[in-house]
Scaffold this active site. Structure first.
Site, PDB file in Angstrom:
ATOM      1  CB  SER A 292     -14.699  26.006 -28.227  1.00 54.83           C
ATOM      2  OG  SER A 292     -14.451  25.354 -29.321  1.00 54.83           O
TER       3      SER A 292
ATOM      4  CD  GLU B 135     -19.235  22.390 -18.986  1.00 57.96           C
ATOM      5  OE1 GLU B 135     -19.051  21.456 -19.439  1.00 57.96           O
ATOM      6  OE2 GLU B 135     -19.419  23.603 -19.418  1.00 57.96           O
TER       7      GLU B 135
ATOM      8  CB  SER C 108      -1.016   0.041   1.339  1.00 57.88           C
ATOM      9  OG  SER C 108      -0.047  -0.133   2.533  1.00 57.88           O
TER      10      SER C 108
ATOM     11  CD  GLN D 285      -3.124  -2.234   2.207  1.00 57.54           C
ATOM     12  OE1 GLN D 285      -2.257  -2.667   3.059  1.00 57.54           O
ATOM     13  NE2 GLN D 285      -2.897  -2.904   0.997  1.00 57.54           N
TER      14      GLN D 285
HETATM   15  N1  ARG Z   1      -1.101  -1.361   5.277  1.00 62.47           N
HETATM   16  C1  ARG Z   1      -1.920  -1.784   6.323  1.00 62.47           C
HETATM   17  C2  ARG Z   1      -3.446  -1.393   6.143  1.00 62.47           C
HETATM   18  O1  ARG Z   1      -3.637  -0.014   5.506  1.00 62.47           O
HETATM   19  C3  ARG Z   1      -1.538  -1.688   7.726  1.00 62.47           C
HETATM   20  C4  ARG Z   1      -2.149  -2.397   8.676  1.00 62.47           C
HETATM   21  C5  ARG Z   1      -1.600  -3.961   8.206  1.00 62.47           C
HETATM   22  N2  ARG Z   1      -1.850  -4.866   9.551  1.00 62.47           N
HETATM   23  C6  ARG Z   1      -1.927  -6.205   9.299  1.00 62.47           C
HETATM   24  N3  ARG Z   1      -2.171  -6.804  10.184  1.00 62.47           N
HETATM   25  N4  ARG Z   1      -1.522  -6.765   8.127  1.00 62.47           N
HETATM   26  O2  ARG Z   1      -4.503  -1.303   6.776  1.00 62.47           O
END
Ligand code: ARG
Length: 467
Positions: free
Chosen positions: A281, A294, A27, A326
């Site tokens: 335009s 818009e 992430s 997440q």
């Molecule tokens: N990147 C994870 C999230 O945004 C962090 C928490 C991860 N926790 C775990 N037990 N894998 O939720």
């Protein structure tokens, strides 16, 4: 398989995870925005661990120092986020350990990423809510300022987009000021649910270490600490409250945008957008397009979609943390970004927009906008309203047939429809009178709108003071 089988959570797993899994799981491409909150949270946690003698004071100091160095380096760009890291939390922790060694490995004592991510997100939302609230306060000032210039600018009020009764441009603008005022209140309510500190909940069941949760809350400026560890790590209500409050803001901005689009059309010509807030335009040289309005209208769908994403994501999750959660971030971040962008373009667009008084007045003088007042004239002379309504209905039909307005019809015609009509009917149905006589609390009369403005100014003054 990836070759690094030394992930911090490798514990019971042997071998590395599949590369596809690493990519899918990661992430950091979006949660890197939490770096300041993550570091602030870790500093508070480390100080508390030292204070409680859970780790040594020396280690705590090393950790705090190391984290401050990381913060500086991330800010000035000398340290880059590692796209291969699992998330921002793992990235900062492993960078810390690389920098300070052994002590870095003690930071996560009595903490889980589950309460850590909840903390970071709450800190982040608190900051964003404050920033958006300031934008809304600026918007209120712009609306009020413009309304004050147009207390006497008569314009048609509509229902069903059909001309209904006369109002003023000030009254119309103040309707939006009321919506924005409620939006501010919704942000404050979202803040109340956000302002609760989750560290100490651990993964789900708290911890055996003697953590001082109140101390951490004070360090980070939280009002309270979470009351239940299962809820504390798996509560995302504050995210959804925020996404809802942001959706409402977008809905209001979108309605205003739709009006700006209509008003700036050739058919209405009620307003002229400043050139800086319009576009041309590529083919039609005569065009001046309201793209900003818009786009705001178009982007509203994102905010609604994000709210739906969050509600759906949470609905089937058993307690406590699950990785589904997440998914809260991209939706939340997108709504925040969208609202901030939309406000930053809308506020100056409205501020610089020029209202065309003559055009508004001209439009208000068409469409029998004073027909209700005409009926009220008879009613005030004792004719039951339903009967008066019928008389004016017939009068309007005559006017349509003869292509006249109610002001243009002769007194004889009036009197042929009802004997109680007298010369003063013309005064009674003048647009100015139709507006000024609606001097009821909340009405469009300049005096009533002035009161509305004063009241809102007072409320704003109070909410600014309560900041
Ligand atoms: N990147 C994870 C999230 O945004 C962090 C928490 C991860 N926790 C775990 N037990 N894998 O939720």
């Amino acid at each position: 398989m990836t070759d690094d089988s030394n992930k911090v959570w490798q514990g019971r797993l042997s071998g590395g995870s599949a590369k596809e899994v690493d990519v899918f799981n990661s992430s950091i491409s979006f949660d890197y925005v939490l770096f300041e909150e993550d570091i602030a949270g870790s500093i508070a946690h480390a100080k508390m661990l030292g204070k409680q003698s859970i780790i040594s004071k020396e280690d705590a100091a090393l950790i705090v120092d190391g984290l401050q160095g990381i913060l500086m380096d991330l800010k000035d760009g000398s340290l880059l986020f590692d796209p291969n890291a699992e998330d921002i939390h793992m990235f900062i922790e492993s960078e810390l350990t690389e920098r300070i060694g052994e002590a870095g490995k003690r930071l996560h004592t009595g903490r889980s990423r589950n309460d850590q991510v909840a903390l970071d997100l709450r800190l982040y939302v608190k900051k964003q809510l404050a920033e958006i609230k300031n934008q809304l306060l600026d918007f209120e000032k712009v609306l009020i300022n413009k309304a004050e210039q147009h207390l006497h600018t008569i314009m048609p009020g509509y229902t069903h987009l059909q001309i209904a009764q006369p109002v003023t441009f000030a009254h119309h603008l103040m309707a939006y000021a009321q919506m924005i005022q409620r939006d501010i209140k919704r942000l404050e309510e979202a803040l109340e649910h956000t302002d609760v500190m989750p560290l100490g909940n651990g993964a789900l069941a708290g911890t055996t270490y003697p953590l001082d949760r109140q101390y951490v809350a004070e360090q980070l400026g939280f009002e309270a600490v979470t009351a239940n560890s299962l809820d504390g790590v798996s509560d995302r209500d504050f995210v959804i409250d925020t996404a809802y409050a942001l959706s409402m803001i977008m809905m209001h901005l979108s309605r205003l945008s739709e009006e700006v689009i209509l008003w700036s059309s050739q058919e209405f010509k009620f307003v002229e957008l400043d050139d800086a807030f319009a576009t041309g335009s590529s083919i039609m040289p005569q065009k001046k397009n309201p793209d900003v309005a818009e786009l705001v209208r178009g982007k509203t769908g994102r905010a609604y979609g994000n709210l739906q994403t969050l509600l759906t994501m949470m609905k089937g999750i058993p307690l406590a943390y699950n990785k589904d959660m997440q998914e809260d971030k991209e939706a939340l971040f997108d709504s925040i970004r969208t609202v901030k962008l939309a406000l930053s373009a809308t506020i100056p667009m409205i501020d610089t927009m020029e209202a065309k008084r003559d055009r508004m007045r001209e439009a208000a003088s068409k469409g029998f906008i004073n027909a209700t007042d005409c009926a009220d004239y008879l009613t005030k002379k004792g004719v039951p309203f339903r009967e008066a309504y019928g008389v004016i209905g017939a009068l309007v039909q005559t006017c349509i047939a003869t292509n006249q307005t109610l002001e243009e019809v002769s007194l004889e015609t009036y009197q042929s429809l009802h004997e109680l009509f007298e010369e003063d009917i013309y005064e009674a149905i003048s647009l100015e009178n139709c507006v000024t006589k609606r001097n009821i609390e909340g009405g469009p009369a300049p005096e009533a709108v002035k009161k509305q403005i004063e009241q809102l100014k007072e409320r704003l003054g109070l909410s600014i003071l309560s900041d």
